[in-house]
Motif scaffolding. Structure first.
Motif, PDB file in Angstrom:
ATOM      1  N   THR A 528       0.850  -1.194   0.000  1.00 54.44           N
ATOM      2  CA  THR A 528       0.000   0.000   0.000  1.00 54.44           C
ATOM      3  C   THR A 528       0.881   1.238   0.000  1.00 54.44           C
ATOM      4  O   THR A 528       1.979   1.252   0.582  1.00 54.44           O
ATOM      5  CB  THR A 528      -0.906   0.005   1.240  1.00 54.44           C
ATOM      6  OG1 THR A 528      -0.097  -0.208   2.400  1.00 54.44           O
ATOM      7  CG2 THR A 528      -1.954  -1.085   1.144  1.00 54.44           C
ATOM      8  N   SER A 529       0.406   2.301  -0.645  1.00 54.44           N
ATOM      9  CA  SER A 529       1.201   3.519  -0.743  1.00 54.44           C
ATOM     10  C   SER A 529       1.181   4.275   0.580  1.00 54.44           C
ATOM     11  O   SER A 529       0.363   4.018   1.472  1.00 54.44           O
ATOM     12  CB  SER A 529       0.650   4.408  -1.854  1.00 54.44           C
ATOM     13  OG  SER A 529      -0.538   5.067  -1.418  1.00 54.44           O
ATOM     14  N   TYR A 530       2.066   5.261   0.680  1.00 56.79           N
ATOM     15  CA  TYR A 530       2.068   6.127   1.852  1.00 56.79           C
ATOM     16  C   TYR A 530       0.727   6.869   1.974  1.00 56.79           C
ATOM     17  O   TYR A 530       0.204   7.067   3.082  1.00 56.79           O
ATOM     18  CB  TYR A 530       3.211   7.140   1.753  1.00 56.79           C
ATOM     19  CG  TYR A 530       4.556   6.638   2.223  1.00 56.79           C
ATOM     20  CD1 TYR A 530       4.840   5.272   2.289  1.00 56.79           C
ATOM     21  CD2 TYR A 530       5.547   7.531   2.612  1.00 56.79           C
ATOM     22  CE1 TYR A 530       6.074   4.824   2.720  1.00 56.79           C
ATOM     23  CE2 TYR A 530       6.790   7.092   3.055  1.00 56.79           C
ATOM     24  CZ  TYR A 530       7.054   5.733   3.104  1.00 56.79           C
ATOM     25  OH  TYR A 530       8.275   5.292   3.539  1.00 56.79           O
ATOM     26  N   HIS A 532      -2.192   5.790   0.993  1.00 59.60           N
ATOM     27  CA  HIS A 532      -3.144   4.789   1.476  1.00 59.60           C
ATOM     28  C   HIS A 532      -3.034   4.636   2.993  1.00 59.60           C
ATOM     29  O   HIS A 532      -4.043   4.643   3.703  1.00 59.60           O
ATOM     30  CB  HIS A 532      -2.827   3.459   0.773  1.00 59.60           C
ATOM     31  CG  HIS A 532      -3.761   2.339   1.071  1.00 59.60           C
ATOM     32  ND1 HIS A 532      -4.558   1.755   0.115  1.00 59.60           N
ATOM     33  CD2 HIS A 532      -4.025   1.657   2.219  1.00 59.60           C
ATOM     34  CE1 HIS A 532      -5.257   0.767   0.650  1.00 59.60           C
ATOM     35  NE2 HIS A 532      -4.948   0.695   1.933  1.00 59.60           N
ATOM     36  N   ASP A 608      -4.365   2.950 -11.455  1.00 61.03           N
ATOM     37  CA  ASP A 608      -4.574   4.220 -10.764  1.00 61.03           C
ATOM     38  C   ASP A 608      -6.028   4.653 -10.932  1.00 61.03           C
ATOM     39  O   ASP A 608      -6.732   4.193 -11.834  1.00 61.03           O
ATOM     40  CB  ASP A 608      -3.662   5.304 -11.343  1.00 61.03           C
ATOM     41  CG  ASP A 608      -2.188   4.994 -11.155  1.00 61.03           C
ATOM     42  OD1 ASP A 608      -1.868   4.043 -10.421  1.00 61.03           O
ATOM     43  OD2 ASP A 608      -1.365   5.700 -11.761  1.00 61.03           O
ATOM     44  N   ASP A 631      -1.225  10.769  -3.001  1.00 60.15           N
ATOM     45  CA  ASP A 631      -0.078  10.057  -3.564  1.00 60.15           C
ATOM     46  C   ASP A 631       0.741  10.976  -4.453  1.00 60.15           C
ATOM     47  O   ASP A 631       0.199  11.822  -5.183  1.00 60.15           O
ATOM     48  CB  ASP A 631      -0.568   8.877  -4.413  1.00 60.15           C
ATOM     49  CG  ASP A 631      -1.181   7.768  -3.576  1.00 60.15           C
ATOM     50  OD1 ASP A 631      -0.638   7.485  -2.490  1.00 60.15           O
ATOM     51  OD2 ASP A 631      -2.196   7.197  -4.010  1.00 60.15           O
ATOM     52  N   TYR A 634       5.194   8.136  -6.927  1.00 56.35           N
ATOM     53  CA  TYR A 634       5.405   6.728  -6.609  1.00 56.35           C
ATOM     54  C   TYR A 634       4.907   6.468  -5.194  1.00 56.35           C
ATOM     55  O   TYR A 634       4.527   7.395  -4.464  1.00 56.35           O
ATOM     56  CB  TYR A 634       6.875   6.327  -6.770  1.00 56.35           C
ATOM     57  CG  TYR A 634       7.855   7.287  -6.146  1.00 56.35           C
ATOM     58  CD1 TYR A 634       8.239   7.161  -4.812  1.00 56.35           C
ATOM     59  CD2 TYR A 634       8.408   8.323  -6.899  1.00 56.35           C
ATOM     60  CE1 TYR A 634       9.136   8.039  -4.237  1.00 56.35           C
ATOM     61  CE2 TYR A 634       9.321   9.212  -6.331  1.00 56.35           C
ATOM     62  CZ  TYR A 634       9.671   9.069  -5.004  1.00 56.35           C
ATOM     63  OH  TYR A 634      10.564   9.941  -4.431  1.00 56.35           O
ATOM     64  N   ASP A 635       4.932   5.196  -4.792  1.00 52.03           N
ATOM     65  CA  ASP A 635       4.235   4.754  -3.577  1.00 52.03           C
ATOM     66  C   ASP A 635       4.696   5.446  -2.305  1.00 52.03           C
ATOM     67  O   ASP A 635       3.897   5.645  -1.383  1.00 52.03           O
ATOM     68  CB  ASP A 635       4.423   3.239  -3.392  1.00 52.03           C
ATOM     69  CG  ASP A 635       3.641   2.421  -4.403  1.00 52.03           C
ATOM     70  OD1 ASP A 635       2.895   3.027  -5.183  1.00 52.03           O
ATOM     71  OD2 ASP A 635       3.788   1.184  -4.409  1.00 52.03           O
ATOM     72  N   THR A 636       5.968   5.774  -2.223  1.00 56.88           N
ATOM     73  CA  THR A 636       6.502   6.324  -0.977  1.00 56.88           C
ATOM     74  C   THR A 636       6.664   7.840  -1.029  1.00 56.88           C
ATOM     75  O   THR A 636       7.433   8.410  -0.259  1.00 56.88           O
ATOM     76  CB  THR A 636       7.851   5.662  -0.637  1.00 56.88           C
ATOM     77  OG1 THR A 636       8.768   5.886  -1.718  1.00 56.88           O
ATOM     78  CG2 THR A 636       7.683   4.165  -0.418  1.00 56.88           C
ATOM     79  N   LEU A 656      -2.907   6.403  -6.665  1.00 50.95           N
ATOM     80  CA  LEU A 656      -2.148   5.347  -7.326  1.00 50.95           C
ATOM     81  C   LEU A 656      -2.811   3.997  -7.102  1.00 50.95           C
ATOM     82  O   LEU A 656      -3.721   3.863  -6.276  1.00 50.95           O
ATOM     83  CB  LEU A 656      -0.724   5.303  -6.766  1.00 50.95           C
ATOM     84  CG  LEU A 656       0.163   6.533  -6.968  1.00 50.95           C
ATOM     85  CD1 LEU A 656       1.501   6.316  -6.268  1.00 50.95           C
ATOM     86  CD2 LEU A 656       0.359   6.832  -8.451  1.00 50.95           C
ATOM     87  N   GLY A 659      -3.326   2.969  -3.688  1.00 45.56           N
ATOM     88  CA  GLY A 659      -2.984   4.272  -3.141  1.00 45.56           C
ATOM     89  C   GLY A 659      -4.082   4.878  -2.284  1.00 45.56           C
ATOM     90  O   GLY A 659      -5.042   4.209  -1.886  1.00 45.56           O
TER      91      GLY A 659
END
Length: 669
Positions: A528-530, A532, A608, A631, A634-636, A656, A659
């Motif tokens: 999961t992204s930051y 998220h 996305d 987001d 990118y994820d982070t 994302l 995300g």
């Protein structure tokens, strides 16, 4: 005056005028009968075939019908959608079997009582809404079996669902309930989100379109009617010492989900599977939340129907956020230095609590429990502490094991904790929902209240409305949460979809200690992204919200995200569902005071999403300063925007794959 009340008065006035005309035509008896039923909020036939009761807004109706070929009775639930009637549940089978006699077949209808408006308001200290209303139309239907023993069925219709319960009104007698025959007929082609039952209630939900998979299913269970016009969530509430917890089972008839008592093996075979009751007696409420997805997500019906607070003075019940060292270091509390680092994290972030999880009684690495408590207090943080529930019902031997087990143990332990300045206890590993275990839960809650100590349960049942009755019960686990990143690789891939199901299922019925918002990795990674993860601080409600990441996971965040986690509440004044579908995506808005917070996530593994975020939930005429943390590329990475919006504003937010985003809206004075 509400619209429903005005409509009711108009109908009644029309009925009076119409009644006078017919009396003049010498049909007085017939029209007086019709007039009586026109002026009630539900409609009942003289022989109670069927009995109908409608919600105050007339959108939900429940009917009682006799099954003449079987000699039994059923309920049927309808929902009004844009002027048409939708059959929600075609048949709910009714009845009980007691050790002395049966109350399911050959029940003779005696009478239906006068419709009663249930109308009360109460304050919730924590949860999705602070100002709550318990408003419904209620009728009591009386039956007797061939031996002349009495049973009542109490039925309520709410604006967001229906509830019913059984009552044995006789004044004395002790019996075993051998079985409860309550069963929900769910037609195939009904989409359903079900979780396989286990005593810890930590399973995943799966989407199904029929009953071909036959199993024991846990609460709550979510359904969408075949025509997609209506959603409903099945649960139970107001469970007390007089009964056991139940689950749903569709063995035998695949479309029939029957209430089932605990299995013998639960709790290492300790305790009886069938509850013993003393008359007079009422069962727990059988709860069906009905309506749109917004009705489901925003409902407080499980708490509404539960018993009012037994705690008179509640100023010591303080919801809040806590640092938690177990996720990033399973043995964290064994280290004095680690405990101090997490106390520093809580102090730095302005969170009121830190939790000392298991192994606090084996603490070394520079200090013991007393040293740690002294340090925690010195930085202005309040300690919480873990206990094994103990006893032969659990195979887990982690200590301290037996200090919660008896009244004498608890009184001694709670007195010590009070003296040490400990504000709450986390009690773990119950592993059963038999009647003896329900008594144990309530024993802990009642004894803790005597010492003004907050409680939360792990390895436990899902909420049954106890947060209203015992407001110092802050949260429950009863969920597959972030801890599962430590249990194997499976949660890495399943978490995104799982997270987008929980706001429609488990978290609807009460606080959920998922232990969210992690940016680093534990034993197994998350995808999961930051954005998220940050969104989960809004999407997941818990009276004590344990942030699970290690200190550097929070210290290294950009200022906007770090400040968001400092400020975001965990007890809410209001909750609004904005958009989403179970397992796909979800956007919620929650309010504390005048400030709104929004969280949204996308569960898609590869795609996305762009979502239109409308602010029509804001009061008209006001301006708000929006901080949107979404987001990045990118994820982070985060992307932060600052805007001024009002009730008419709309923006597009990109999420994302896997995300999400979080936002705050502060009024501009």
């Amino acid at each position: 005056m509400t619209d429903a009340t005005e409509t009711k008065q108009i109908i009644c006035e029309q009925g009076k005028f119409f009644g006078r005309l017919i009396v003049r035509r010498k049909l007085r008896n017939i029209l007086l009968f019709l007039f009586f039923f026109t002026c009630t909020s539900g409609f009942f036939s003289v022989a109670a075939r069927p009995v109908r009761v409608s919600s105050p807004n007339n959108c939900i109706q429940v009917e009682l019908h006799e099954q003449e070929e079987l000699g039994g009775w059923i309920l049927r639930v309808n929902y009004m959608d844009s002027g048409r009637t939708v059959l929600v549940i075609p048949k709910i089978t009714l009845g009980l079997s007691r050790s002395d006699q049966d109350f399911s077949s050959e029940l003779k209808f005696l009478k239906v009582g006068k419709s009663r408006l249930v109308n009360e308001r109460y304050i919730a200290i924590h949860g999705k809404r602070s100002q709550c209303s318990n408003q419904a139309n209620e009728v009591v239907v009386s039956f007797e079996n061939p031996s002349k023993a009495k049973m009542n069925l109490i039925v309520r219709a709410y604006n967001d669902g229906i509830t019913f319960r059984y009552e044995f009104p006789e004044k004395e007698g002790t019996f075993v309930v051998k079985d409860e025959f309550t069963a929900y007929a769910i037609p195939d082609s009904t989409v359903r989100w079900l979780t396989k039952f286990n005593p810890a209630n930590e399973g995943l939900y799966s989407a199904q379109t029929n009953g071909n998979e036959q199993n024991d299913w846990g609460y709550p269970a979510l359904f969408n009617t075949p025509d997609k016009a209506c959603w409903y969530l099945i649960h139970e509430a107001d469970l007390d010492r007089s009964y056991c917890g139940t689950k749903l089972t569709n063995f035998g008839e695949k479309t029939k989900y029957k209430l089932t008592f605990p299995d013998k093996w639960n709790g290492r075979e300790k305790g009886e599977t069938q509850p013993t009751i003393m008359l007079p007696w009422k069962s727990p409420w059988r709860v069906i939340i009905v309506g749109t997805l917004a009705d489901i997500v925003e409902s407080t019906l499980v708490d509404d129907v539960s018993a009012p607070s037994t705690v008179a003075k509640t100023d010591w019940v303080q919801p809040g956020k806590a640092s938690w060292n177990y996720w990033s270091d399973n043995h964290g509390t064994r280290s004095y230095k680690t405990v101090c680092a997490f106390a520093d994290l809580a102090a730095s972030m302005g969170w009121p609590y830190t939790l000392l999880d298991w192994e606090w009684d084996a603490m070394t690495d520079g200090g013991n429990l007393e040293d740690a408590l002294k340090y925690i207090h010195s930085v202005g943080v309040k300690p919480l502490i873990w206990y094994n529930s103990g006893g032969e019902h659990t195979w887990v031997n982690a200590t301290p094991k037996d200090r919660m087990l008896t009244h004498e143990n608890r009184m001694e332990e709670f007195a010590k904790l009070k003296k040490l300045g400990i504000y709450g206890v986390k009690v773990d590993f119950f592993e059963s929902e038999k009647q003896d275990m329900i008594n144990y839960y309530i024993d802990i809650l009642e004894d803790a209240a005597k010492f003004e100590i907050m409680v939360y349960f792990h390895g436990c049942l899902v909420p049954r409305g106890w947060a209203r009755t015992y407001p110092h019960l802050m949260t429950y686990e009863g969920v597959r949460g972030a801890e599962w990143y430590n249990n194997g690789s499976e949660f890495t891939s399943t978490a995104p979809e799982h997270n987008a199901i929980l706001p429609f299922t488990r978290n609807v019925v009460g606080s959920m200690d998922y232990t969210p918002v992690t940016f680093t990795n534990s034993q197994y990674p998350h995808i999961t992204s930051y954005g998220h993860e940050l969104a989960l601080s809004v999407l997941f409600e818990s009276g004590i919200q344990h942030w699970a990441d290690r200190p550097e996971g929070y210290y290294n965040l950009p200022d906007a995200a770090k400040n968001f986690l400092r400020e975001v509440p965990n007890a809410w004044d209001d909750t609004k569902f904005l958009d989403g579908l179970p397992g796909k995506d979800v956007i919620l808005a929650r309010r504390k005071g005048a400030i709104w917070y929004v969280g949204g996530i996308n569960s898609e593994i590869r795609r996305d999403k762009n979502k239109a975020l409308k602010f029509n939930f804001l009061p008209k005429g006001g301006k708000y300063r929006l901080t949107l943390i979404a987001d990045g590329e990118y994820d982070t990475e985060f992307s932060t925007r600052y805007l001024v919006v009002d009730n008419n504003s709309e923006i597009v937010v990109k999420m994302l794959r896997r995300g999400g985003f979080a936002a705050s809206l502060k009024p501009i004075n």
